[in-house]
Write a protein that holds these residues in place. Sequence first.
Motif, PDB file in Angstrom:
ATOM      1  N   ASP A 174     -19.844 -14.702  -6.882  1.00 19.83           N
ATOM      2  CA  ASP A 174     -19.847 -16.089  -6.399  1.00 19.83           C
ATOM      3  C   ASP A 174     -21.153 -16.487  -5.724  1.00 19.83           C
ATOM      4  O   ASP A 174     -21.191 -17.426  -4.913  1.00 19.83           O
ATOM      5  CB  ASP A 174     -18.686 -16.320  -5.412  1.00 19.83           C
ATOM      6  N   GLY A 175     -22.231 -15.775  -6.047  1.00 24.17           N
ATOM      7  CA  GLY A 175     -23.533 -16.148  -5.507  1.00 24.17           C
ATOM      8  C   GLY A 175     -23.716 -15.883  -4.032  1.00 24.17           C
ATOM      9  O   GLY A 175     -24.682 -16.373  -3.417  1.00 24.17           O
ATOM     10  N   GLY A 176     -22.824 -15.117  -3.429  1.00 21.03           N
ATOM     11  CA  GLY A 176     -22.926 -14.828  -2.005  1.00 21.03           C
ATOM     12  C   GLY A 176     -23.897 -13.702  -1.707  1.00 21.03           C
ATOM     13  O   GLY A 176     -24.485 -13.096  -2.608  1.00 21.03           O
ATOM     14  N   ALA A 177     -24.066 -13.423  -0.425  1.00 23.83           N
ATOM     15  CA  ALA A 177     -24.913 -12.311  -0.003  1.00 23.83           C
ATOM     16  C   ALA A 177     -24.184 -10.996  -0.231  1.00 23.83           C
ATOM     17  O   ALA A 177     -22.949 -10.949  -0.221  1.00 23.83           O
ATOM     18  CB  ALA A 177     -25.265 -12.457   1.474  1.00 23.83           C
ATOM     19  N   PRO A 178     -24.906  -9.902  -0.449  1.00 23.85           N
ATOM     20  CA  PRO A 178     -24.257  -8.595  -0.560  1.00 23.85           C
ATOM     21  C   PRO A 178     -23.463  -8.268   0.698  1.00 23.85           C
ATOM     22  O   PRO A 178     -23.761  -8.776   1.792  1.00 23.85           O
ATOM     23  CB  PRO A 178     -25.430  -7.629  -0.752  1.00 23.85           C
ATOM     24  N   GLY A 179     -22.470  -7.401   0.561  1.00 17.50           N
ATOM     25  CA  GLY A 179     -21.608  -7.053   1.681  1.00 17.50           C
ATOM     26  C   GLY A 179     -22.172  -5.978   2.580  1.00 17.50           C
ATOM     27  O   GLY A 179     -21.417  -5.341   3.329  1.00 17.50           O
ATOM     28  N   PHE A 180     -23.476  -5.760   2.543  1.00 14.55           N
ATOM     29  CA  PHE A 180     -24.124  -4.803   3.445  1.00 14.55           C
ATOM     30  C   PHE A 180     -25.542  -5.292   3.713  1.00 14.55           C
ATOM     31  O   PHE A 180     -26.107  -6.074   2.940  1.00 14.55           O
ATOM     32  CB  PHE A 180     -24.114  -3.385   2.862  1.00 14.55           C
ATOM     33  N   ARG A 181     -26.117  -4.830   4.843  1.00 18.85           N
ATOM     34  CA  ARG A 181     -27.401  -5.356   5.299  1.00 18.85           C
ATOM     35  C   ARG A 181     -28.533  -4.332   5.222  1.00 18.85           C
ATOM     36  O   ARG A 181     -29.678  -4.675   4.954  1.00 18.85           O
ATOM     37  CB  ARG A 181     -27.281  -5.837   6.752  1.00 18.85           C
ATOM     38  N   HIS A 182     -28.219  -3.081   5.503  1.00 19.26           N
ATOM     39  CA  HIS A 182     -29.246  -2.043   5.493  1.00 19.26           C
ATOM     40  C   HIS A 182     -29.555  -1.596   4.062  1.00 19.26           C
ATOM     41  O   HIS A 182     -28.693  -1.652   3.185  1.00 19.26           O
ATOM     42  CB  HIS A 182     -28.777  -0.810   6.273  1.00 19.26           C
ATOM     43  N   VAL A 183     -30.771  -1.115   3.874  1.00 22.40           N
ATOM     44  CA  VAL A 183     -31.028  -0.282   2.705  1.00 22.40           C
ATOM     45  C   VAL A 183     -30.221   0.996   2.880  1.00 22.40           C
ATOM     46  O   VAL A 183     -30.167   1.568   3.973  1.00 22.40           O
ATOM     47  CB  VAL A 183     -32.529   0.053   2.578  1.00 22.40           C
ATOM     48  N   ILE A 184     -29.567   1.437   1.802  1.00 24.39           N
ATOM     49  CA  ILE A 184     -28.776   2.674   1.854  1.00 24.39           C
ATOM     50  C   ILE A 184     -29.353   3.660   0.853  1.00 24.39           C
ATOM     51  O   ILE A 184     -29.505   3.354  -0.331  1.00 24.39           O
ATOM     52  CB  ILE A 184     -27.295   2.394   1.558  1.00 24.39           C
ATOM     53  N   ARG A 185     -29.705   4.821   1.351  1.00 22.02           N
ATOM     54  CA  ARG A 185     -30.185   5.916   0.498  1.00 22.02           C
ATOM     55  C   ARG A 185     -29.202   7.062   0.669  1.00 22.02           C
ATOM     56  O   ARG A 185     -28.918   7.468   1.795  1.00 22.02           O
ATOM     57  CB  ARG A 185     -31.587   6.357   0.923  1.00 22.02           C
ATOM     58  N   GLY A 186     -28.675   7.564  -0.435  1.00 21.76           N
ATOM     59  CA  GLY A 186     -27.642   8.567  -0.279  1.00 21.76           C
ATOM     60  C   GLY A 186     -27.606   9.606  -1.369  1.00 21.76           C
ATOM     61  O   GLY A 186     -28.221   9.456  -2.436  1.00 21.76           O
ATOM     62  N   TYR A 187     -26.867  10.664  -1.060  1.00 20.45           N
ATOM     63  CA  TYR A 187     -26.522  11.697  -2.027  1.00 20.45           C
ATOM     64  C   TYR A 187     -25.029  11.565  -2.309  1.00 20.45           C
ATOM     65  O   TYR A 187     -24.215  11.529  -1.389  1.00 20.45           O
ATOM     66  CB  TYR A 187     -26.801  13.087  -1.470  1.00 20.45           C
ATOM     67  N   ALA A 188     -24.683  11.488  -3.587  1.00 23.39           N
ATOM     68  CA  ALA A 188     -23.281  11.349  -3.984  1.00 23.39           C
ATOM     69  C   ALA A 188     -22.979  12.376  -5.058  1.00 23.39           C
ATOM     70  O   ALA A 188     -23.405  12.230  -6.201  1.00 23.39           O
ATOM     71  CB  ALA A 188     -22.999   9.941  -4.503  1.00 23.39           C
ATOM     72  N   ASP A 189     -22.300  13.457  -4.666  1.00 25.98           N
ATOM     73  CA  ASP A 189     -22.026  14.562  -5.591  1.00 25.98           C
ATOM     74  C   ASP A 189     -23.302  15.046  -6.273  1.00 25.98           C
ATOM     75  O   ASP A 189     -23.340  15.278  -7.481  1.00 25.98           O
ATOM     76  CB  ASP A 189     -20.992  14.139  -6.636  1.00 25.98           C
ATOM     77  N   GLY A 190     -24.345  15.189  -5.470  1.00 21.91           N
ATOM     78  CA  GLY A 190     -25.613  15.719  -5.962  1.00 21.91           C
ATOM     79  C   GLY A 190     -26.536  14.695  -6.579  1.00 21.91           C
ATOM     80  O   GLY A 190     -27.694  15.010  -6.870  1.00 21.91           O
ATOM     81  N   GLU A 191     -26.067  13.477  -6.790  1.00 19.19           N
ATOM     82  CA  GLU A 191     -26.901  12.419  -7.379  1.00 19.19           C
ATOM     83  C   GLU A 191     -27.546  11.617  -6.252  1.00 19.19           C
ATOM     84  O   GLU A 191     -26.859  11.113  -5.362  1.00 19.19           O
ATOM     85  CB  GLU A 191     -26.044  11.497  -8.249  1.00 19.19           C
ATOM     86  N   HIS A 192     -28.870  11.492  -6.307  1.00 20.64           N
ATOM     87  CA  HIS A 192     -29.580  10.706  -5.302  1.00 20.64           C
ATOM     88  C   HIS A 192     -29.664   9.269  -5.777  1.00 20.64           C
ATOM     89  O   HIS A 192     -30.029   9.000  -6.920  1.00 20.64           O
ATOM     90  CB  HIS A 192     -30.984  11.271  -5.078  1.00 20.64           C
ATOM     91  N   VAL A 193     -29.337   8.331  -4.893  1.00 13.86           N
ATOM     92  CA  VAL A 193     -29.335   6.924  -5.262  1.00 13.86           C
ATOM     93  C   VAL A 193     -29.756   6.089  -4.063  1.00 13.86           C
ATOM     94  O   VAL A 193     -29.569   6.499  -2.912  1.00 13.86           O
ATOM     95  CB  VAL A 193     -27.934   6.489  -5.765  1.00 13.86           C
ATOM     96  N   TYR A 194     -30.377   4.941  -4.333  1.00 14.89           N
ATOM     97  CA  TYR A 194     -30.643   3.995  -3.254  1.00 14.89           C
ATOM     98  C   TYR A 194     -30.074   2.634  -3.624  1.00 14.89           C
ATOM     99  O   TYR A 194     -29.952   2.280  -4.803  1.00 14.89           O
ATOM    100  CB  TYR A 194     -32.134   3.899  -2.913  1.00 14.89           C
ATOM    101  N   LEU A 195     -29.722   1.865  -2.595  1.00 15.85           N
ATOM    102  CA  LEU A 195     -29.120   0.539  -2.742  1.00 15.85           C
ATOM    103  C   LEU A 195     -29.879  -0.408  -1.819  1.00 15.85           C
ATOM    104  O   LEU A 195     -29.901  -0.207  -0.607  1.00 15.85           O
ATOM    105  CB  LEU A 195     -27.641   0.573  -2.357  1.00 15.85           C
ATOM    106  N   VAL A 196     -30.496  -1.418  -2.404  1.00 12.36           N
ATOM    107  CA  VAL A 196     -31.352  -2.326  -1.644  1.00 12.36           C
ATOM    108  C   VAL A 196     -30.793  -3.740  -1.741  1.00 12.36           C
ATOM    109  O   VAL A 196     -30.826  -4.350  -2.811  1.00 12.36           O
ATOM    110  CB  VAL A 196     -32.803  -2.299  -2.157  1.00 12.36           C
ATOM    111  N   PRO A 197     -30.247  -4.295  -0.633  1.00 12.59           N
ATOM    112  CA  PRO A 197     -29.686  -5.652  -0.668  1.00 12.59           C
ATOM    113  C   PRO A 197     -30.755  -6.712  -0.463  1.00 12.59           C
ATOM    114  O   PRO A 197     -31.668  -6.548   0.352  1.00 12.59           O
ATOM    115  CB  PRO A 197     -28.711  -5.638   0.504  1.00 12.59           C
TER     116      PRO A 197
END
Length: 428
Positions: A234-257
């Motif tokens: 619906d064109g809204g803002a993402p539901g998080f504010r920080h950049v998130i960098r994580g390990y998930a079951d050995g997979e490295h991923v980042y999420l940038v809002p």
Amino acid sequence: MLTRGPSSTAGVNKAPFLTPDVVVVGAGPVGLAIAWRCAQRGLRVVVRDPAPGSGASHVAAGMLAPVAEAYFGERELTGLLTESAARWPGFAAELTEATGADIGYRTEGTLMVGLTADDLAEARRLWAYQQGLGLPVTALRPSQLREREPALAPRVRGGALAATDHQVDPRRLVPALRLAAERAGAVLVPEPVRNLAHVAARVTVVAAGCGAAALTGLPVRPVKGQVLRLRAPDGGAPGFRHVIRGYADGEHVYLVPRDTGEVVVGATVEERSDVDVSAGAVLRLLRAAVDLLPELAEYDLVETIAGLRPGTPDNAPILGPLPERPGVLAATGHHRHGIVLTPVTADLITGLVTGDAPTEPLLEPFRPQRFHPGPATRVDDADGRGAAGGADGSAQSRSAWSERSRSAWSERSRSAGSAQSREDDRWN
């Protein structure tokens, strides 16, 4: 030494019948920032690139993350990253003032998280190393993480805050830098450079990313990265504010809002030179992203894209005059750090062009001479400007890291901590 008085009008540098003082090959963020800084000094600057902003920066997420990306065995690079990140607030403010452009510079900080016990153990090993360097890494319990980001998955076992790791939007940054450079008097010529011998200029700066290898013979190789872009419903803002960098079951991923509703998800690191997007990479990135932030499963997938980072044998940039070719300066090989290193690279290279800082200690470990074994040399350009060469600058660099960069980061950490305390009040 190339020196002129500061230009009073944009047109002062636009004299096409004169040989340019500086030709910058490459119109990504690094090349454009160098052009802007040189033009501000009153130099005649031409930028050559057939497709400005179409390289690695078009794919990049724009994380300014010297803390989260301080890796084992890269101490000198970490010093350069922290120094450049400390310059970013002033750089962003100056660029916005010069252009009126919103470049998406955000300072909420970065959360680093581990999904499983194994993920958290791996992450803590790196955080301990980063803390040992004096970098601002604050461990957080799962409840503290979710106080800051309620959308994080309940399974997340723990994390840490890098309050001074910020972000900018490269797709807004590049047009702003182009506008700033042109307003300062630089001229953009949308043509390729295939041979440096055909470039007529007093100084040539090669900021061509992966293309620098063919132009200079430097050991710059393509490192493929695949990235996804999502959009909040619906064109809204993402539901998080920080950049998130994580390990998930050995997979490295980042999420940038982004404040536009976009979320950048990345990225693969592949020793390949194609820019094809694979179903497997999309699957792995999306799975890891949704494992950390389940709400992302409801977001629209709006782009899948791949780009080529300019890597080097030691993962560090190549900055300075080429051996035996002092009129050619390299500003390439930034690998995954091109955006965060833009301000310091522009300042260092401009200092070499003008002769203001030919022996800057921060520059020494990153000179091209480190790939050409031999004693330190001294080279002089056509105007008699000297620039110390050689790769034996590590002690000076460590001193610069421990005294200047650590001091700058201590101040940033105190400021970020105060801001975070105020932000925490909103959640309590």
